[in-house]
Design an enzyme around this catalytic site. Structure first.
Site, mmCIF file in Angstrom:
data_model
loop_
_atom_site.group_PDB
_atom_site.id
_atom_site.type_symbol
_atom_site.label_atom_id
_atom_site.label_comp_id
_atom_site.label_asym_id
_atom_site.label_seq_id
_atom_site.Cartn_x
_atom_site.Cartn_y
_atom_site.Cartn_z
ATOM 1 N N THR A 32 -47.668 -1.199 -1.034
ATOM 2 C CA THR A 32 -46.796 -0.365 -1.874
ATOM 3 C C THR A 32 -46.018 -1.231 -2.861
ATOM 4 O O THR A 32 -45.730 -0.793 -3.975
ATOM 5 C CB THR A 32 -45.809 0.456 -1.026
ATOM 6 O OG1 THR A 32 -45.159 -0.411 -0.122
ATOM 7 C CG2 THR A 32 -46.532 1.537 -0.256
ATOM 8 N N HIS A 40 -60.922 -1.371 8.117
ATOM 9 C CA HIS A 40 -61.375 -0.093 7.556
ATOM 10 C C HIS A 40 -62.282 -0.278 6.343
ATOM 11 O O HIS A 40 -62.443 0.630 5.538
ATOM 12 C CB HIS A 40 -60.168 0.784 7.189
ATOM 13 C CG HIS A 40 -59.356 1.190 8.376
ATOM 14 N ND1 HIS A 40 -58.090 1.716 8.286
ATOM 15 C CD2 HIS A 40 -59.640 1.134 9.703
ATOM 16 C CE1 HIS A 40 -57.633 1.968 9.508
ATOM 17 N NE2 HIS A 40 -58.547 1.621 10.372
#
Ligand SMILES: [Zn+2]
Length: 247
Positions: free
Chosen positions: A31, A125
């Site tokens: 972020t 992932h």
């Protein structure tokens, strides 16, 4: 509880005395680079996309059935590669220069650890930078996905190309998970960053840690806080700018 400067000093000492250092990173660290978090209030999962929940679009069944809709979402929300690594990614890669043996285990798919120069990375992932044909397995880079419209098809066999990311409804890559667990288990120091440690496999990996120091840096509480040797609940930028000065 220690004050901020003492916490930084303690962490610096732990880093100094540790030879093998593992990081476990989640969406919270990207972020700072401007990539939206998944689960926070303004995160990806908090907003529907054309009336659909992102979790649904990111399910393997949805991809198989509606690849065109998947790619519209994917291109808009996840295929982000014009972003630079931030102070956290750079700090982690900098430790290699100091002779530390560093492993990064990440849930992020943005490739920012690679961009920062980290060498040993386990992408739990997967990554948006790898893509392959579901039929013949030929690999394609991110530019190919960006240059095509709609569904990207394989140049060799015409099959549909998919990103090498883990969809909902899919298992993690076994070998990646195994290596990630091995490399973190006996590290001298494990630093967990930007993940709430709620979901598998984060919880699994951290609960198997047998090394000396477990450090958790996250603004919110995590369920492993009571097991950690050091917990810093602070803004990442503040923590890492302070640490970089100490290096
Ligand atoms: Zn193919």
């Amino acid at each position: 509880m220690k004050d901020f400067n003492e916490q930084i000093k303690t962490l610096k000492d732990m880093i100094e005395e540790s030879h093998t250092i593992a990081f476990f990173t989640g969406a919270g660290i990207s972020t700072l680079s401007g990539i939206p978090d998944f689960r926070s209030k303004n995160g990806l999962y908090s907003n529907r996309y054309h009336g659909k929940k992102p979790e649904k679009i990111l399910h393997i069944k949805y991809f198989n059935k509606h690849p065109e809709e998947f790619y519209a979402f994917y291109r808009e929300k996840l295929l982000i590669d014009n972003i630079d690594p931030n102070v956290i990614h750079l700090f982690i890669s900098e430790l290699q220069q100091l002779g530390k043996e560093v492993t990064v285990v990440t849930q992020n798919i943005d490739g920012l650890h690679e961009k920062a120069g980290s060498l040993k990375i386990h992408n739990l992932h997967g990554t948006i930078h790898r893509n392959y044909c579901v039929d013949c397995k030929k690999e394609y880079d991110i530019d190919y996905i960006k240059q095509t419209d709609g569904i990207p098809y394989c140049k060799e066999c015409g099959g549909i190309i998919r990103p090498a990311i883990t969809f909902y409804g899919e298992f993690l890559d076994k070998e990646t998970f195994k290596q990630a667990r091995l490399d973190t288990k006996n590290a001298d120091l494990l630093i967990v960053l930007g993940t709430s440690l709620v979901v598998y496999p984060a919880s699994e990996i951290v609960s198997h840690f047998r090394g000396k120091h477990l450090v958790i840096i996250n603004k919110k509480r995590t369920k492993f806080n009571h097991q950690a040797n050091l917990v810093i609940q602070e803004d990442f930028a503040r923590v890492f700018n302070a640490l970089l000065k100490e290096l």
